[in-house]
Design an enzyme around this catalytic site. Structure first.
Site, PDB file in Angstrom:
ATOM      1  CB  SER A 143      -0.853   0.002   1.273  1.00  0.00           C
ATOM      2  OG  SER A 143      -1.531   1.231   1.418  1.00  0.00           O
ATOM      3  CE1 TYR A 156      -3.874  -2.050   5.240  1.00  0.00           C
ATOM      4  CE2 TYR A 156      -3.267   0.190   4.596  1.00  0.00           C
ATOM      5  CZ  TYR A 156      -3.654  -1.093   4.263  1.00  0.00           C
ATOM      6  OH  TYR A 156      -3.823  -1.426   2.936  1.00  0.00           O
TER       7      TYR A 156
HETATM    8  N1  LIG Z   1      -8.701  -0.430  -1.351  1.00  0.00           N
HETATM    9  C1  LIG Z   1      -7.630   0.337  -1.136  1.00  0.00           C
HETATM   10  O1  LIG Z   1      -7.697   1.584  -1.152  1.00  0.00           O
HETATM   11  C2  LIG Z   1      -6.288  -0.305  -0.895  1.00  0.00           C
HETATM   12  C3  LIG Z   1      -5.146   0.522  -0.933  1.00  0.00           C
HETATM   13  C4  LIG Z   1      -3.905  -0.050  -0.728  1.00  0.00           C
HETATM   14  C5  LIG Z   1      -3.776  -1.389  -0.498  1.00  0.00           C
HETATM   15  N2  LIG Z   1      -4.897  -2.183  -0.453  1.00  0.00           N
HETATM   16  C6  LIG Z   1      -4.703  -3.625  -0.205  1.00  0.00           C
HETATM   17  O2  LIG Z   1      -5.334  -4.356  -1.220  1.00  0.00           O
HETATM   18  C7  LIG Z   1      -5.669  -5.651  -0.738  1.00  0.00           C
HETATM   19  C8  LIG Z   1      -7.095  -5.996  -1.152  1.00  0.00           C
HETATM   20  O3  LIG Z   1      -7.993  -5.100  -0.525  1.00  0.00           O
HETATM   21  P1  LIG Z   1      -9.310  -4.563  -1.261  1.00  0.00           P
HETATM   22  O4  LIG Z   1      -9.179  -3.104  -1.374  1.00  0.00           O
HETATM   23  O5  LIG Z   1      -9.620  -5.340  -2.470  1.00  0.00           O
HETATM   24  O6  LIG Z   1     -10.387  -4.815  -0.090  1.00  0.00           O
HETATM   25  P2  LIG Z   1     -11.617  -5.847   0.045  1.00  0.00           P
HETATM   26  O7  LIG Z   1     -12.582  -5.677  -1.072  1.00  0.00           O
HETATM   27  O8  LIG Z   1     -12.103  -5.673   1.439  1.00  0.00           O
HETATM   28  O9  LIG Z   1     -10.908  -7.275  -0.113  1.00  0.00           O
HETATM   29  C9  LIG Z   1     -10.184  -7.884   0.925  1.00  0.00           C
HETATM   30  C10 LIG Z   1     -10.132  -9.371   0.666  1.00  0.00           C
HETATM   31  O10 LIG Z   1      -9.350  -9.976   1.725  1.00  0.00           O
HETATM   32  C11 LIG Z   1     -10.026 -11.143   2.129  1.00  0.00           C
HETATM   33  N3  LIG Z   1      -9.679 -11.526   3.492  1.00  0.00           N
HETATM   34  C12 LIG Z   1      -9.777 -10.789   4.628  1.00  0.00           C
HETATM   35  N4  LIG Z   1      -9.417 -11.545   5.684  1.00  0.00           N
HETATM   36  C13 LIG Z   1      -9.083 -12.778   5.196  1.00  0.00           C
HETATM   37  C14 LIG Z   1      -8.651 -13.980   5.793  1.00  0.00           C
HETATM   38  N5  LIG Z   1      -8.462 -14.088   7.119  1.00  0.00           N
HETATM   39  N6  LIG Z   1      -8.422 -15.057   4.991  1.00  0.00           N
HETATM   40  C15 LIG Z   1      -8.612 -14.969   3.647  1.00  0.00           C
HETATM   41  N7  LIG Z   1      -9.015 -13.848   3.023  1.00  0.00           N
HETATM   42  C16 LIG Z   1      -9.255 -12.762   3.805  1.00  0.00           C
HETATM   43  C17 LIG Z   1     -11.516 -10.821   1.983  1.00  0.00           C
HETATM   44  O11 LIG Z   1     -12.250 -12.038   1.820  1.00  0.00           O
HETATM   45  P3  LIG Z   1     -13.161 -12.772   2.926  1.00  0.00           P
HETATM   46  O12 LIG Z   1     -13.707 -11.719   3.829  1.00  0.00           O
HETATM   47  O13 LIG Z   1     -14.191 -13.477   2.101  1.00  0.00           O
HETATM   48  O14 LIG Z   1     -12.223 -13.733   3.601  1.00  0.00           O
HETATM   49  C18 LIG Z   1     -11.507 -10.032   0.687  1.00  0.00           C
HETATM   50  O15 LIG Z   1     -11.608 -10.906  -0.413  1.00  0.00           O
HETATM   51  C19 LIG Z   1      -5.407  -5.625   0.779  1.00  0.00           C
HETATM   52  O16 LIG Z   1      -4.168  -6.248   1.045  1.00  0.00           O
HETATM   53  C20 LIG Z   1      -5.322  -4.133   1.090  1.00  0.00           C
HETATM   54  O17 LIG Z   1      -4.519  -3.875   2.214  1.00  0.00           O
HETATM   55  C21 LIG Z   1      -6.143  -1.676  -0.656  1.00  0.00           C
END
Ligand SMILES: NC(=O)c1ccc[n+]([C@@H]2O[C@H](COP(=O)([O-])OP(=O)(O)OC[C@H]3O[C@@H](n4cnc5c(N)ncnc54)[C@H](OP(=O)(O)O)[C@@H]3O)[C@@H](O)[C@H]2O)c1
Length: 248
Positions: A143, A156
């Site tokens: 991130s 985080y």
């Molecule tokens: N969105 C942003 O602005 C942003 C910015 C920078 C980095 N990121 C990073 O991008 C990645 C994806 O996030 P996103 O934005 O796509 O958010 P999201 O839509 O909330 O997706 C998060 C995913 O992680 C899974 N997850 C959470 N806990 C888990 C566990 N214990 N075991 C297996 N899967 C788990 C969730 O699935 P289940 O709940 O079904 O398990 C979901 O599929 C993360 O690493 C986040 O830190 C996001």
């Protein structure tokens, strides 16, 4: 862009957001994709709508669950060429207001989840790299917060700094084995990410978060696909990708 036909990819956190978009994009490039997460219903609907995507219920914080997912992938598809460690949560909020449990969950998912999946899949990635493709891939999702800690997201940020350090050390260690390790660090991206923040804290910041410039999950998925479709002799080590209007 190179085809991923014949490759087997595991994408964690593939039930929504960046992981789901990545599963779709890698499958569109010809990979067989194992979509791993906890919400089996969301995975089933993804797998039923996209050819070559297979659902596997998995909690990345649970070693036995990750072992079942990796063993099941190899038993069914024979190999693992690509591991995208995407599962992650950002339970942000002022240190005096958030629960200690939220900090622990972030470390468990964002750090231990990455380590569990990497450790258990590694021997299969090394084996795949010795095959005809000549390379295998680990892509770790960090991130912007992994470059600069900000108030309200110190833990985080700490988890993503840890992902960066692990990725860079591992990259050097695995270079001679032809396993590439890439960091993809997104800026603000539309997904379900903010929905996991405690409701009372989210209520205060939702409007400002929703007004922020944001990328789509598909735009980050394309970046992940870019890393794993480079020629075998090219390793993309670290990419920071922001919405154009995001300043920090
Ligand atoms: N969105 C942003 O602005 C942003 C910015 C920078 C980095 N990121 C990073 O991008 C990645 C994806 O996030 P996103 O934005 O796509 O958010 P999201 O839509 O909330 O997706 C998060 C995913 O992680 C899974 N997850 C959470 N806990 C888990 C566990 N214990 N075991 C297996 N899967 C788990 C969730 O699935 P289940 O709940 O079904 O398990 C979901 O599929 C993360 O690493 C986040 O830190 C996001």
């Amino acid at each position: 862009m190179a085809s991923l036909k014949g490759c087997v990819a595991v994408v964690t956190g593939a039930s929504s957001g960046i992981g789901e978009a990545t599963a779709r994009d890698l499958a569109a490039r010809g990979a067989t994709v194992v979509a791993a997460a906890r919400r089996a219903d969301r995975l089933a609907s993804l797998a039923s709508s996209v050819a070559n995507v297979h659902a596997f219920e998995c909690d990345v914080t649970d070693v036995a669950s990750v072992q079942r997912m990796v063993d099941g992938t190899v038993a069914q598809f024979g190999r693992i060429d690509i591991l995208v460690n995407n599962a992650g949560i950002g339970l942000t909020g002022p240190a005096v207001q958030v629960e200690l449990e939220d900090w622990r969950r972030m470390v468990d998912v964002n750090v231990m989840g990455v380590l569990n999946c990497t450790h258990i899949a590694l021997k299969h990635l090394v084996e795949a790299a010795a095959g005809p493709r000549g390379v295998a891939d680990i892509v770790n999702i960090s991130s912007v917060a992994g470059r600069k800690a900000l108030p309200g997201s110190s833990v985080y940020a700490a988890t993503k700094f840890a992902v960066n350090a692990f990725s860079d050390g591992l990259r050097q260690e695995l270079a001679s084995k032809h396993v590439r390790v890439s960091i993809v660090a997104p800026g603000f991206t539309k997904s379900e990410f903010i929905e996991h923040i405690r409701p009372d804290l989210l209520a205060k910041i939702r409007a400002s978060l929703e007004a922020m410039p944001a990328m789509t999950a598909e735009e980050i998925a394309e970046t992940i696909t870019f890393c794993v479709t480079r020629p075998a002799g090219v390793s993309v080590s670290d990419l920071l990708v922001r919405p154009t209007e995001q300043e920090r």
